[in-house]
Write a protein that holds these residues in place. Structure first.
Motif, short mmCIF file in Angstrom:
data_model
loop_
_atom_site.label_atom_id
_atom_site.label_comp_id
_atom_site.label_asym_id
_atom_site.label_seq_id
_atom_site.Cartn_x
_atom_site.Cartn_y
_atom_site.Cartn_z
N ASP A 7 -35.73 27.11 64.37
CA ASP A 7 -37.00 27.51 63.76
C ASP A 7 -36.89 28.73 62.86
O ASP A 7 -37.89 29.24 62.38
CB ASP A 7 -38.06 27.75 64.84
CG ASP A 7 -38.48 26.49 65.55
OD1 ASP A 7 -38.17 25.39 65.05
OD2 ASP A 7 -39.11 26.60 66.62
N LYS A 37 -35.72 31.86 63.57
CA LYS A 37 -35.71 33.19 64.17
C LYS A 37 -34.29 33.77 64.18
O LYS A 37 -34.09 34.96 63.94
CB LYS A 37 -36.28 33.13 65.58
CG LYS A 37 -36.49 34.47 66.21
CD LYS A 37 -37.55 35.25 65.47
CE LYS A 37 -37.84 36.56 66.18
NZ LYS A 37 -38.72 37.41 65.42
N ARG A 86 -27.58 20.72 63.82
CA ARG A 86 -27.95 20.98 65.21
C ARG A 86 -26.79 21.70 65.90
O ARG A 86 -25.63 21.38 65.66
CB ARG A 86 -28.24 19.66 65.92
CG ARG A 86 -28.70 19.90 67.33
CD ARG A 86 -29.16 18.73 68.11
NE ARG A 86 -28.75 17.44 67.67
CZ ARG A 86 -29.30 16.33 68.13
NH1 ARG A 86 -30.27 16.39 68.99
NH2 ARG A 86 -28.88 15.17 67.72
N GLY A 145 -32.21 20.45 70.63
CA GLY A 145 -33.00 20.16 69.44
C GLY A 145 -33.74 18.85 69.55
O GLY A 145 -33.69 18.14 70.54
N ALA A 146 -34.46 18.52 68.49
CA ALA A 146 -35.28 17.32 68.46
C ALA A 146 -34.41 16.07 68.41
O ALA A 146 -33.36 16.07 67.79
CB ALA A 146 -36.20 17.36 67.25
N ASN A 189 -34.08 23.78 75.19
CA ASN A 189 -35.14 23.69 74.18
C ASN A 189 -35.51 25.07 73.64
O ASN A 189 -35.76 25.22 72.44
CB ASN A 189 -36.38 23.01 74.76
CG ASN A 189 -36.19 21.53 74.99
OD1 ASN A 189 -35.28 20.92 74.43
ND2 ASN A 189 -37.01 20.95 75.83
N ALA A 190 -35.52 26.07 74.50
CA ALA A 190 -35.82 27.44 74.05
C ALA A 190 -34.72 27.94 73.12
O ALA A 190 -35.00 28.55 72.08
CB ALA A 190 -35.97 28.37 75.25
N TYR A 191 -33.45 27.67 73.47
CA TYR A 191 -32.36 28.06 72.59
C TYR A 191 -32.46 27.34 71.26
O TYR A 191 -32.27 27.94 70.19
CB TYR A 191 -31.00 27.73 73.23
CG TYR A 191 -30.65 28.53 74.46
CD1 TYR A 191 -31.19 29.78 74.72
CD2 TYR A 191 -29.75 28.01 75.39
CE1 TYR A 191 -30.85 30.48 75.85
CE2 TYR A 191 -29.40 28.73 76.53
CZ TYR A 191 -29.96 29.97 76.74
OH TYR A 191 -29.62 30.68 77.86
N ALA A 192 -32.73 26.06 71.30
CA ALA A 192 -32.83 25.26 70.07
C ALA A 192 -33.96 25.78 69.18
O ALA A 192 -33.81 25.87 67.96
CB ALA A 192 -33.05 23.79 70.40
N SER A 193 -35.07 26.12 69.78
CA SER A 193 -36.20 26.65 69.02
C SER A 193 -35.81 27.95 68.30
O SER A 193 -36.10 28.14 67.12
CB SER A 193 -37.38 26.90 69.95
OG SER A 193 -38.45 27.45 69.26
N PHE A 194 -35.14 28.84 69.01
CA PHE A 194 -34.68 30.10 68.42
C PHE A 194 -33.74 29.83 67.24
O PHE A 194 -33.85 30.45 66.18
CB PHE A 194 -33.96 30.93 69.49
CG PHE A 194 -33.31 32.18 68.97
CD1 PHE A 194 -34.06 33.30 68.70
CD2 PHE A 194 -31.94 32.23 68.77
CE1 PHE A 194 -33.46 34.47 68.23
CE2 PHE A 194 -31.33 33.38 68.30
CZ PHE A 194 -32.10 34.50 68.03
N GLU A 231 -35.29 22.64 79.59
CA GLU A 231 -36.26 23.62 79.07
C GLU A 231 -35.53 24.83 78.46
O GLU A 231 -35.92 25.33 77.41
CB GLU A 231 -37.22 24.07 80.18
CG GLU A 231 -38.23 23.02 80.55
CD GLU A 231 -39.13 22.65 79.39
OE1 GLU A 231 -39.76 23.54 78.80
OE2 GLU A 231 -39.19 21.44 79.05
#
Length: 80
Positions: free
Chosen positions: A28, A30, A71, A63-64, A20-25, A17
């Motif tokens: 995406d 940001k 990535r 990442g995905a 995933n938060a790091y990857a989103s930042f 989790e």
């Protein structure tokens, strides 16, 4: 991760989790907003563990699935 943290029932899930938060930042956009010259492919996330991580922790990804190019790199190392 400190010694014994891998023994927590949801340790690997919590690690995934957080990744995933790091990857989103990073992925995406940001990170680019805050740091315009930063590039996702230049990011390296290092997880240092005191003690042997469980086998399923070694499969954590950033990442995905299938998103290879661009990535961030992930490194899991064990320290004394």
């Amino acid at each position: 991760m400190d010694r014994g943290e891998w023994l927590l029932p949801r340790a690997v899930w919590l690690l995934q989790e957080k990744l995933n938060a790091y990857a989103s930042f990073i992925l995406d956009g940001k990170m680019r907003e805050l740091y315009p010259y930063a590039r996702p492919q230049d990011v390296q996330i290092v997880i240092r563990s005191r003690g042997q991580p469980p086998q399923d922790a070694l499969g954590c990804r950033v990442g995905a699935p299938g998103a290879g190019k661009g990535r961030p790199k992930l490194e899991l190392e064990q320290v004394a």
